[in-house]
Design a protein around this motif. Sequence first.
Motif, PDB file in Angstrom:
ATOM      1  N   HIS B 126       0.516  -1.771  -0.255  1.00 47.31           N
ATOM      2  CA  HIS B 126      -0.063  -0.013   0.016  1.00 47.31           C
ATOM      3  C   HIS B 126       0.903   1.609   0.431  1.00 47.31           C
ATOM      4  CE1 HIS B 126      -3.767  -2.055   0.305  1.00 47.31           C
ATOM      5  NE2 HIS B 126      -2.934  -2.893   0.935  1.00 47.31           N
ATOM      6  N   GLU B 127       1.710   1.346   0.720  1.00 44.30           N
ATOM      7  CA  GLU B 127       2.715   2.863   0.681  1.00 44.30           C
ATOM      8  C   GLU B 127       3.460   2.627  -0.627  1.00 44.30           C
ATOM      9  OE1 GLU B 127       6.705   1.646   2.030  1.00 44.30           O
ATOM     10  OE2 GLU B 127       5.981   0.944   3.743  1.00 44.30           O
ATOM     11  N   THR B 128       3.762   1.753  -1.541  1.00 46.60           N
ATOM     12  CA  THR B 128       4.220   2.185  -3.486  1.00 46.60           C
ATOM     13  C   THR B 128       3.074   1.565  -4.702  1.00 46.60           C
ATOM     14  OG1 THR B 128       4.651  -0.485  -3.660  1.00 46.60           O
ATOM     15  CG2 THR B 128       6.665   1.069  -2.782  1.00 46.60           C
ATOM     16  N   GLY B 129       1.601   1.361  -3.950  1.00 45.85           N
ATOM     17  CA  GLY B 129       0.488   0.821  -5.079  1.00 45.85           C
ATOM     18  C   GLY B 129       0.485  -0.240  -5.830  1.00 45.85           C
ATOM     19  N   LYS B 130       1.821  -1.141  -5.767  1.00 45.84           N
ATOM     20  CA  LYS B 130       2.415  -1.634  -6.291  1.00 45.84           C
ATOM     21  C   LYS B 130       2.566  -3.763  -5.841  1.00 45.84           C
ATOM     22  CE  LYS B 130       5.607   1.289  -9.071  1.00 45.84           C
ATOM     23  NZ  LYS B 130       3.949   1.519 -10.297  1.00 45.84           N
ATOM     24  N   ILE B 131       1.997  -4.552  -6.704  1.00 47.30           N
ATOM     25  CA  ILE B 131       1.967  -5.945  -6.351  1.00 47.30           C
ATOM     26  C   ILE B 131       3.529  -6.387  -6.872  1.00 47.30           C
ATOM     27  CG2 ILE B 131       1.333  -8.210  -7.187  1.00 47.30           C
ATOM     28  CD1 ILE B 131      -1.390  -6.189  -8.759  1.00 47.30           C
ATOM     29  N   LEU B 132       4.171  -6.371  -5.639  1.00 46.78           N
ATOM     30  CA  LEU B 132       5.286  -7.840  -5.135  1.00 46.78           C
ATOM     31  C   LEU B 132       5.244  -9.217  -5.548  1.00 46.78           C
ATOM     32  CD1 LEU B 132       6.997  -5.417  -2.336  1.00 46.78           C
ATOM     33  CD2 LEU B 132       6.596  -4.612  -5.221  1.00 46.78           C
ATOM     34  N   ILE B 133       5.883 -10.128  -6.022  1.00 49.93           N
ATOM     35  CA  ILE B 133       5.668 -11.438  -6.245  1.00 49.93           C
ATOM     36  C   ILE B 133       6.224 -12.129  -6.130  1.00 49.93           C
ATOM     37  CG2 ILE B 133       3.156 -10.761  -8.752  1.00 49.93           C
ATOM     38  CD1 ILE B 133       5.526 -11.173 -10.626  1.00 49.93           C
ATOM     39  N   GLY B 134       6.553 -13.163  -6.219  1.00 49.72           N
ATOM     40  CA  GLY B 134       7.320 -13.839  -6.036  1.00 49.72           C
ATOM     41  C   GLY B 134       6.562 -15.678  -6.005  1.00 49.72           C
ATOM     42  N   VAL B 135       7.797 -16.755  -5.878  1.00 49.12           N
ATOM     43  CA  VAL B 135       6.949 -17.798  -6.116  1.00 49.12           C
ATOM     44  C   VAL B 135       5.686 -18.233  -5.683  1.00 49.12           C
ATOM     45  CG1 VAL B 135       8.589 -19.129  -3.967  1.00 49.12           C
ATOM     46  CG2 VAL B 135       7.886 -20.489  -5.904  1.00 49.12           C
ATOM     47  N   GLU B 136       5.613 -17.299  -4.093  1.00 48.19           N
ATOM     48  CA  GLU B 136       4.054 -17.978  -3.773  1.00 48.19           C
ATOM     49  C   GLU B 136       3.154 -17.434  -4.764  1.00 48.19           C
ATOM     50  OE1 GLU B 136       3.053 -17.578  -0.047  1.00 48.19           O
ATOM     51  OE2 GLU B 136       1.093 -18.163   0.302  1.00 48.19           O
ATOM     52  N   ASN B 137       3.301 -16.448  -5.320  1.00 51.85           N
ATOM     53  CA  ASN B 137       2.537 -15.557  -6.195  1.00 51.85           C
ATOM     54  C   ASN B 137       1.885 -16.512  -7.367  1.00 51.85           C
ATOM     55  OD1 ASN B 137       4.199 -13.673  -4.783  1.00 51.85           O
ATOM     56  ND2 ASN B 137       2.388 -12.743  -5.886  1.00 51.85           N
ATOM     57  N   ILE B 138       3.621 -16.752  -8.123  1.00 48.14           N
ATOM     58  CA  ILE B 138       3.197 -18.045  -9.331  1.00 48.14           C
ATOM     59  C   ILE B 138       2.263 -19.283  -9.400  1.00 48.14           C
ATOM     60  CG2 ILE B 138       4.645 -17.081 -10.653  1.00 48.14           C
ATOM     61  CD1 ILE B 138       6.297 -19.198 -10.143  1.00 48.14           C
ATOM     62  N   ILE B 139       2.818 -19.882  -7.664  1.00 46.74           N
ATOM     63  CA  ILE B 139       1.690 -21.232  -7.709  1.00 46.74           C
ATOM     64  C   ILE B 139      -0.128 -20.705  -7.248  1.00 46.74           C
ATOM     65  CG2 ILE B 139       0.707 -22.100  -5.244  1.00 46.74           C
ATOM     66  CD1 ILE B 139       3.573 -22.262  -4.224  1.00 46.74           C
ATOM     67  N   ASN B 140       0.090 -19.469  -7.302  1.00 47.20           N
ATOM     68  CA  ASN B 140      -1.327 -19.139  -6.784  1.00 47.20           C
ATOM     69  C   ASN B 140      -1.997 -18.602  -7.473  1.00 47.20           C
ATOM     70  OD1 ASN B 140      -2.205 -19.204  -4.150  1.00 47.20           O
ATOM     71  ND2 ASN B 140      -0.877 -17.405  -3.522  1.00 47.20           N
ATOM     72  N   ALA B 141      -1.605 -18.394  -8.380  1.00 49.02           N
ATOM     73  CA  ALA B 141      -1.697 -17.825 -10.750  1.00 49.02           C
ATOM     74  C   ALA B 141      -1.951 -19.775 -11.109  1.00 49.02           C
ATOM     75  CB  ALA B 141      -0.638 -17.543 -11.265  1.00 49.02           C
ATOM     76  N   ASP B 142      -1.198 -20.126 -10.764  1.00 46.99           N
ATOM     77  CA  ASP B 142      -1.730 -21.574 -11.512  1.00 46.99           C
ATOM     78  C   ASP B 142      -2.683 -22.213 -10.875  1.00 46.99           C
ATOM     79  OD1 ASP B 142       1.107 -21.855 -13.091  1.00 46.99           O
ATOM     80  OD2 ASP B 142       1.917 -23.570 -13.245  1.00 46.99           O
ATOM     81  N   PHE B 143      -2.240 -22.520  -9.386  1.00 42.31           N
ATOM     82  CA  PHE B 143      -4.636 -22.496  -8.983  1.00 42.31           C
ATOM     83  C   PHE B 143      -5.326 -22.139  -9.734  1.00 42.31           C
ATOM     84  CE2 PHE B 143      -2.773 -23.809  -4.376  1.00 42.31           C
ATOM     85  CZ  PHE B 143      -2.332 -24.473  -4.587  1.00 42.31           C
ATOM     86  N   CYS B 144      -5.859 -20.492  -9.976  1.00 36.84           N
ATOM     87  CA  CYS B 144      -6.728 -19.323  -9.719  1.00 36.84           C
ATOM     88  C   CYS B 144      -6.661 -20.619 -11.813  1.00 36.84           C
ATOM     89  CB  CYS B 144      -5.984 -18.391 -10.317  1.00 36.84           C
ATOM     90  SG  CYS B 144      -7.166 -16.800 -10.301  1.00 36.84           S
ATOM     91  N   CYS B 145      -5.981 -20.660 -12.880  1.00 29.56           N
ATOM     92  CA  CYS B 145      -5.731 -21.268 -13.870  1.00 29.56           C
ATOM     93  C   CYS B 145      -7.166 -22.490 -13.708  1.00 29.56           C
ATOM     94  CB  CYS B 145      -4.565 -21.653 -14.313  1.00 29.56           C
ATOM     95  SG  CYS B 145      -3.609 -19.816 -14.664  1.00 29.56           S
ATOM     96  N   ALA B 146      -6.253 -23.143 -12.189  1.00 29.05           N
ATOM     97  CA  ALA B 146      -7.280 -24.430 -12.732  1.00 29.05           C
ATOM     98  C   ALA B 146      -8.246 -24.227 -12.730  1.00 29.05           C
ATOM     99  CB  ALA B 146      -6.825 -25.045 -11.158  1.00 29.05           C
TER     100      ALA B 146
END
Lengths: 485, 485, 485
Positions: B126-146
Amino acid sequence: MGNCCEGFYGGPKNTNVRLSLPIVCFVWEIAMIVLFGIFIRYDHETDAHWSEFKQEHNISSNIENDFYYRYPSFQDVHVMIFVGFGFLMTFLKRYSFGGVGFNFLIAAFGLQWALLMQGWFHFLDHETGKILIGVENIINADFCCAGTLIAYGALLGKVSPVQLLVVTLFGITLYAVEEYIILSLLHCRDAGGSMVIHAFGGYYGLAISWVLYRPNLHKSQRLNGSVYNSDVFAMIGTLFLWMFWPSFNSAIANHGDGQHRAAINTYLSLAACVLTAVAISSLSQKTGKLDMVHIQNATLAGGVAMGTSAEFMISPYGSLIVGFFCGIISTFGYLLVTPFLEKYLKIQDTCGIHNLHAVPGMLGGFVGAIVAATATESVYGKQGLIDTLGLQGEFASRSPSTQGGYQAAGTCVAIVFGVVGGILVGLILKLPIWGDAPDDNCFDDEVYWEVPEDEESIPPVLEYNNHMNHKNQDLGESNFSVEQI
Amino acid sequence: MGNCCEGFYGGPKNTNVRLSLPIVCFVWEIAMIVLFGIFIRYDHETDAHWSEFKQEHNISSNIENDFYYRYPSFQDVHVMIFVGFGFLMTFLKRYSFGGVGFNFLIAAFGLQWALLMQGWFHFLDHETGKILIGVENIINADFCCAGTLIAYGALLGKVSPVQLLVVTLFGITLYAVEEYIILSLLHCRDAGGSMVIHAFGGYYGLAISWVLYRPNLHKSQRLNGSVYNSDVFAMIGTLFLWMFWPSFNSAIANHGDGQHRAAINTYLSLAACVLTAVAISSLSQKTGKLDMVHIQNATLAGGVAMGTSAEFMISPYGSLIVGFFCGIISTFGYLLVTPFLEKYLKIQDTCGIHNLHAVPGMLGGFVGAIVAATATESVYGKQGLIDTLGLQGEFASRSPSTQGGYQAAGTCVAIVFGVVGGILVGLILKLPIWGDAPDDNCFDDEVYWEVPEDEESIPPVLEYNNHMNHKNQDLGESNFSVEQI
Amino acid sequence: MGNCCEGFYGGPKNTNVRLSLPIVCFVWEIAMIVLFGIFIRYDHETDAHWSEFKQEHNISSNIENDFYYRYPSFQDVHVMIFVGFGFLMTFLKRYSFGGVGFNFLIAAFGLQWALLMQGWFHFLDHETGKILIGVENIINADFCCAGTLIAYGALLGKVSPVQLLVVTLFGITLYAVEEYIILSLLHCRDAGGSMVIHAFGGYYGLAISWVLYRPNLHKSQRLNGSVYNSDVFAMIGTLFLWMFWPSFNSAIANHGDGQHRAAINTYLSLAACVLTAVAISSLSQKTGKLDMVHIQNATLAGGVAMGTSAEFMISPYGSLIVGFFCGIISTFGYLLVTPFLEKYLKIQDTCGIHNLHAVPGMLGGFVGAIVAATATESVYGKQGLIDTLGLQGEFASRSPSTQGGYQAAGTCVAIVFGVVGGILVGLILKLPIWGDAPDDNCFDDEVYWEVPEDEESIPPVLEYNNHMNHKNQDLGESNFSVEQI
């Protein structure tokens, strides 16, 4: 089947490799054993003295053994080499055995020779004169094989297994030398090998293929295509390459953020690449139909092109941009460049490695150069910049922009090695002693494999007899052969 | 092949996607690049500043980087999404290209959109207004596609690739919202996504399929089935899903015992599920023969149903019991419910996602509710109970039984989102602009793919000419097309 | 298809398993649930009390949880068991469903029974009388299944699924006992199971096959062979076994250098094995053609033979030598020994497990004995020698040479258990109640599977009706069946 073999005896070309193949395999394997005996030992993390080494170096836990940092990535890379490359080359209707089988043979031999060659250049312990190996070495050995397997993609269906072993011996040797020049002398960064693997391997294969040009290859045209099932088999290769490419590009990156970042950048680039490859493939047909050739290959270009810059701070959207353009370029390559190369440059590139490896690899090298040249301390942090660009020791004084220049130079070195090396190896392969197939029998497993009769093709009863004869004949042949040994 | 395409021009429906598919792909990929440029950055463990971050936070070793906790699980999940789901959908005799190919397209686009949607809801700095991604995010992204790929299972063979991209865009969006409500607002636990992935995705697909009901689908009945090889290909998908499901359910569970327990519970549940699925399948046929449809699908229900409770202390025998019943329920679903749904509810569910995802997912949600509600400090330990049920911070006061109630509520939210969202998306897909196939050409790759001539079907010589014509025609087409661009 | 089933009713043998198979599955799964309820609990690293356990034992980080040392290897082993063994057995032209499907059934049941049997012998907490399980147990359970799956290789196509479950029940039981004797009483080292898995499993299968000898099996000769696609499918199994064997042999080796060394030794042995297998295969045919049977199987012998010595300091060239000879021996086995066994010893070994598992496993046991006997402190280091040969506690006084003697003895124990156990189980399987196929219907999926009509075989229209009838018939049957339950 039997007949077809007899056929060759009378034929213009002798494809009998019964002496040459076993001799080459035995001689080379024995050489490997001798050389391994002289040179190769376990490194500190693989040796049973590890427990003492740990204490001496105050390593707190076994989990700090490099095995746990890199082994999962190694296994993914291993799958890409054997299943990925192997099944990608099963797409031909009657060359699936050769595609996956010779891929297996090449890689199994190549990785042994690679451990020695790379070891001499990079891992020689100068006190003892021994090469000390661990998990990083077997990852590098697999990488080294990738270069030759890429070259095989251009030669698929047109060369004999003996020729492939020659291509491998020289391919691994050339790879080790260019890698030494690029990574050690020029001190380039190339974690995922856009330059040293893909650009080199691609041009190496194209150059060999150019020297071995077959003007009458159209005689095998009937076999130079896929069938429904062979295209589905090839998708196994495509997907395992695509899924594990993040591991490929991160396998030997720096521990911690280096591996983490390399994996995520590659993941993103590949995803973008799929969408543009699909878009161009659809655009290229009257009715917007997709072509399996593009889906199987062009979707991977994004991984190739991230090989160098994956570990850099290229940023997530930067990765998407790389994938975006590579998907377009690679697909256009299959549509326009491959036919052009065959028609005008006399280069017959069975799998289109020009579009999947050579060009994306070259681009990846230059992208890496640009990203390195524009690196700043604010983006990387002081230590991060040093670690990521490897500006330590004698290279501490190097500026990012200078590093960028060296990266670009490295790319050129890789291409030159590929082209020149490929031409030389091609000339060796032109000798009439290698048992390669005649122009009307390319892309045909019958030449080097015992191919089973296909049920469908013959009525059960007939097939039954047929099968029995064949069986007896087999036993006959093999006993015979065994007595002969 | 050419003809069949011409055919469509005269035909009742235009399946030409040559404009729509490329436009959608390009527009969406460019949108991704812009949005990633604005919003997405590397998180602390992925950024080159990690070495400084490590010191500031007294992190002792690189091995503490989340990459080493989660990356191996990520790669397993990645295989499930692309090879697991992809090959499971190759079972149709002439829709294997579409099954594995469109699965590839959906997931490659979906994961990019998912990184943004989930990022805005869960990972916005919320400071920078950026989404910070790492390995957990790409797992979640794959889940989301499922979630969307599950829905594709119901639509397989009946929709166009453009429609699938629309299904994906909305599917990912709906997923992110329901996930936010369930995990953040209701503060449910759902590590393996019984609720947020399977129940949602299942009902989403069924609702779309209900809106898109085709009364004359029987005209494609000849293609709505498997052949021997396509069933073997589908087993590749089944097995990779089955084997890696423990990684799926443990990928984002708590470090340490959480991941460990989730993997083992899932492993056990799946094993039990296989035996009961086989038992019911055999019971259902006069002579006790097994049906590949059941082996390919019902054996996986045990993994779906453990999605929520895998990380809980359900105990090993509890896991076996869940698998035991899910194998039975899912197989009966294929035997009785799927025909019933088609006949009476007008839901055509190609892959039977109702039995593999919708129902087991819903059950998994309620099982999770019960297990959570009955959790005690003696079983979990004080800290263990807090960590496992997430009863920290503002939720510290919540009792296990209350948590159970919220889990049950979460399951209902997922179902409602699936049904309502599916109906809305279905209505959008009814617009006559998407290029979907006519009723007599469903389940047919010819509509959207360049399908190679099959050797068997034609005598060599004839095929040879055929092939040449086709080749020329291809070149013709593509040059033509390329000039057109 | 329907008819063929009717056929059996009148036929000499009843292959109807509609009662027996479901009953066995249900009874055994219910037994598993009860026994798991009584005996099996989570171990300290899997239980939610882990956070407290960590503090009590001063474990610094979650990454020290055994999950992170072994889970990636577990998943590789899991793939070998289900995809590796499963697809290796799809090579028969019409038994691919049975190959991969029954493999799935065997392993899913076997691993549950294995957790109990191995738990009672090795992991029983004597205070509570409970078996405490974690990731190491599920690796061991998969290993245990491997023994039975090897045996299945000899029986492939000749036994009913019910018989296979009996083979599994006894196979797992025998395995657990011999493993206890070899690893606990004799205190042998066998990380990769050359003795306990391969030698035992191989002789177990051969002995069963000897008792079940079918003099008229030639009646099914027409089906006892491969077709082009089935050979490509089998390569999926071969490659996943080959690639992941380093994980198999290192999965339960000591943390740190133990796992690291086991992986690298296996990697090298397998590579050497490929070259010599190819060489002998080529030598065996008049024209030097390669035989897929050898490529699919003999290339793996190097992994089997390293099972015991992989964790020892056998040295890299030692590993190559082991692979070198195993490739030769195994390929000769397929050429000469398998026909000999069938003709003179009345052993019908469908997959040639004698050459891939029995003999290389036995050799591996003896190689391990020699390597252990010749171990010295200078090579291993003081602590290294103790850890690697397990010379702690009551065995501290044991010398390496003595240990070597015990290793050799252990190999003999494994063989004896395999042969004797196999004969007893074979006699049980001779009872006429198991529904195995008649001699003229072996290697045929029609017997136990609903096999789809093959497109090619029938003209579309005819097939269409056919299909519809079949569909209706199906529904008829299943409703009927369901009412019957």
